[in-house]
Design an enzyme around this catalytic site. Structure first.
Site, PDB file in Angstrom:
ATOM      1  NE  ARG A  80      41.089  -0.863 -44.893  1.00 39.35           N
ATOM      2  CZ  ARG A  80      42.012  -0.192 -44.497  1.00 39.35           C
ATOM      3  NH1 ARG A  80      43.283  -0.990 -44.381  1.00 39.35           N
ATOM      4  NH2 ARG A  80      41.853   0.827 -44.223  1.00 39.35           N
ATOM      5  CE  LYS A 183      39.392   2.440 -41.586  1.00 35.56           C
ATOM      6  NZ  LYS A 183      40.148   2.084 -40.033  1.00 35.56           N
TER       7      LYS A 183
HETATM    8  C1  LIG Z   1      42.664  -1.341 -36.492  1.00 33.13           C
HETATM    9  C2  LIG Z   1      43.510  -0.572 -37.335  1.00 33.13           C
HETATM   10  N1  LIG Z   1      44.376  -1.250 -37.629  1.00 33.13           N
HETATM   11  C3  LIG Z   1      45.212  -0.571 -38.790  1.00 33.13           C
HETATM   12  C4  LIG Z   1      44.988   0.547 -39.483  1.00 33.13           C
HETATM   13  C5  LIG Z   1      45.744   1.237 -40.389  1.00 33.13           C
HETATM   14  O1  LIG Z   1      45.572   1.231 -41.649  1.00 33.13           O
HETATM   15  P1  LIG Z   1      45.764   2.143 -42.747  1.00 33.13           P
HETATM   16  O2  LIG Z   1      47.134   1.908 -43.003  1.00 33.13           O
HETATM   17  O3  LIG Z   1      45.133   1.389 -44.159  1.00 33.13           O
HETATM   18  O4  LIG Z   1      45.111   3.156 -42.317  1.00 33.13           O
HETATM   19  C6  LIG Z   1      43.818   1.211 -39.067  1.00 33.13           C
HETATM   20  C7  LIG Z   1      43.536   2.421 -39.744  1.00 33.13           C
HETATM   21  O5  LIG Z   1      42.740   2.351 -40.737  1.00 33.13           O
HETATM   22  C8  LIG Z   1      42.880   0.541 -37.925  1.00 33.13           C
HETATM   23  O6  LIG Z   1      41.812   1.097 -37.689  1.00 33.13           O
END
Ligand SMILES: Cc1ncc(COP(=O)(O)O)c(C=O)c1O
Length: 339
Positions: A80, A183
Site C-alpha cells: 500500500r 494513505k
Molecule cells: C482513511 C482510512 N480508511 C481505512 C483505514 C483502515 O485501514 P487498515 O485496516 O489498513 O488499518 C484507515 C487506517 O489505516 C484509514 O486511515
C-alpha cells in the site's frame, strides 16, 4: 525506566528506544539503520513540508501466549505504501526494505511490546517523506523512510460497545478521482474539521458520502465501513476510499464463516436494512456502530437496537484478534512470527 502500566495506555505517542531509517539518494535506498533520535534534520524547502509529498502506514505487533511476537500483514502495508508513492511521485520503497525495517524496529524495541492479555499492542508507524530543497511543484529527488513504534492501549476501554457516527453533508474527505485510495497526510488534514465537529457533537466519527452524488456510503474518517444483513457482509466499493487491510481480512474471514461478501456501491438508505454495522481498521479491528445520524437531512438510522455489538461482528472480531495473537491458526499466512 518506570514500569509501563500496560492496561492504561492510550492511543498516544510514547518514546521507545530506537527508530529505523533508510535514505533514498542517487537512485538507491540505504540499508535500514537504527537511531535513538526522535528528530529528523530536514531542509526547510523539503517537498514533504510544502507540497505534501509524504505517505505513512499503520500496523501492529502483538505478543502471544507463547511469548512470541507476531506482526500482522506487513507485506500488505508495504504494497500500500508503494501505491501511495505512485500516487505522489515518490521513490518506491522495495517491499523487502520495508519488511526489514519494520522487523528491526520491533525487535530493537521488544521491551515495549505489551504482554499477552493486556489488550494493548505495539503500533508500528512507517513514514515516507520527500527531502531536499525544491521550490517549484516538483517531486523531490531524495527521500527518507522511517519506522517508529509506540505501545498503544486497548481501543475499547469500556468493552466492545457500539458508538454513533454522523453524516455531515457539508464536508468531503477525498475527491472521486483524487487521493482517497492512498494513505497520505493531505487526506487526513482534509478530514480534521469535519472530524472535530462530529466529536464535539458526541459522535465517534464522520461517515463520509461519495463526493460526486452524495448518495452512496464512502468510509468513516480513519476506517472502512461494513454492514451485515441476510448472512451477508456488505462493504462500499468506491474510488475515494482507502483499501483497508483489516476490511480485506474480515471479508476473507466472513467468507470462511459461510457469509456472502458483497463489495459494491451502498446507498445511504440501505443503512435502514442493516442488522449490524461497524467501522474497521487497524486501531480497533471493528468498532461497532450504534446509529448513523444524517445531520443535515434530519434522518437517523438505528443499527443496534439493544445497544450491544451484534453476533456476526463479535464473531469476526474475536476471530481476527485470535489470529493476531496466535490463539487461532493463521490459515491465510497473514502473520510474521519473529524469532
Ligand atoms: C482513511 C482510512 N480508511 C481505512 C483505514 C483502515 O485501514 P487498515 O485496516 O489498513 O488499518 C484507515 C487506517 O489505516 C484509514 O486511515
Amino acid at each position: 525506566m518506570n514500569a509501563i502500566d500496560w492496561s492504561n495506555l492510550s492511543f498516544g505517542y510514547m518514546k521507545t528506544d530506537y527508530n529505523v531509517r533508510s535514505y533514498y539518494k542517487d537512485g538507491k535506498w540505504s540499508t535500514p539503520t537504527e537511531t535513538g533520535s526522535e528528530y529528523i534534520d530536514i531542509h526547510m524547502a523539503a517537498t514533504c513540508l510544502h507540497y505534501g509529498q509524504e505517505a505513512f502506514e499503520g500496523l501492529k505487533a502483538f505478543k502471544g501466549k507463547d511469548g512470541k511476537i507476531r506482526i500482522f500483514r506487513m507485506r500488505d502495508n508495504a504494497l500500500r505504501m508503494i501505491s501511495s508513492s505512485q500516487g505522489t511521485l515518490m521513490a518506491e520503497l522495495p517491499v523487502e526494505i520495508f519488511e526489514e525495517a519494520v522487523v528491526k524496529a520491533v525487535k530493537l524495541n521488544e521491551r515495549f511490546v505489551p504482554p499477552y492479555g493486556s489488550g494493548a499492542s505495539l503500533y508500528i508507524r512507517p513514514l515516507l517523506i520527500g527531502m531536499g530543497a525544491q521550490v517549484g511543484v516538483k517531486p523531490a529527488n531524495e527521500y527518507l523512510f522511517v519506522v517508529f513504534v509506540t505501545p498503544v492501549g486497548p481501543y475499547f476501554k469500556e468493552g466492545f460497545k457500539p458508538t454513533p457516527v454522523a453524516i455531515l453533508r457539508g464536508y468531503d474527505r477525498a475527491a472521486p478521482l483524487g487521493t482517497g485510495t492512498i494513505k497520505i497526510g493531505g487526506n487526513y488534514a482534509a478530514s480534521l474539521v469535519a472530524g472535530d465537529k462530529a466529536h464535539k457533537m458526541g459522535y465517534s466519527a464522520v461517515l463520509y458520502l461519495d463526493a460526486r452524488e452524495k448518495k452512496y456510503l464512502d468510509e468513516c474518517g480513519p476506517a472502512n465501513f461494513f454492514g451485515i444483513k441476510d448472512n451477508t457482509y456488505i462493504t462500499p466499493q468506491s474510488s475515494s476510499i482507502l483499501p483497508s487491510i483489516t476490511n480485506k481480512s474480515l471479508m476473507q474471514l466472513a467468507e470462511d464463516m459461510g457469509l456472502k461478501v458483497e463489495r459494491r456501491p451502498v446507498p445511504e438508505e440501505e443503512l435502514a436494512t442493516f442488522e449490524e454495522a461497524g467501522q474497521v481498521g487497524t486501531a480497533a479491528v471493528i468498532s461497532p456502530i450504534l446509529r448513523v445520524d444524517d445531520i443535515d437531512e434530519n434522518k437517523s438510522y438505528v443499527i443496534s437496537k439493544d445497544g450491544n455489538a451484534g453476533p456476526v461482528s463479535t464473531k469476526l472480531y474475536n476471530k481476527l484478534r485470535g489470529i493476531q495473537l496466535g490463539d487461532e491458526p493463521d490459515t491465510h499466512g497473514w502473520v510474521t512470527v519473529l524469532d
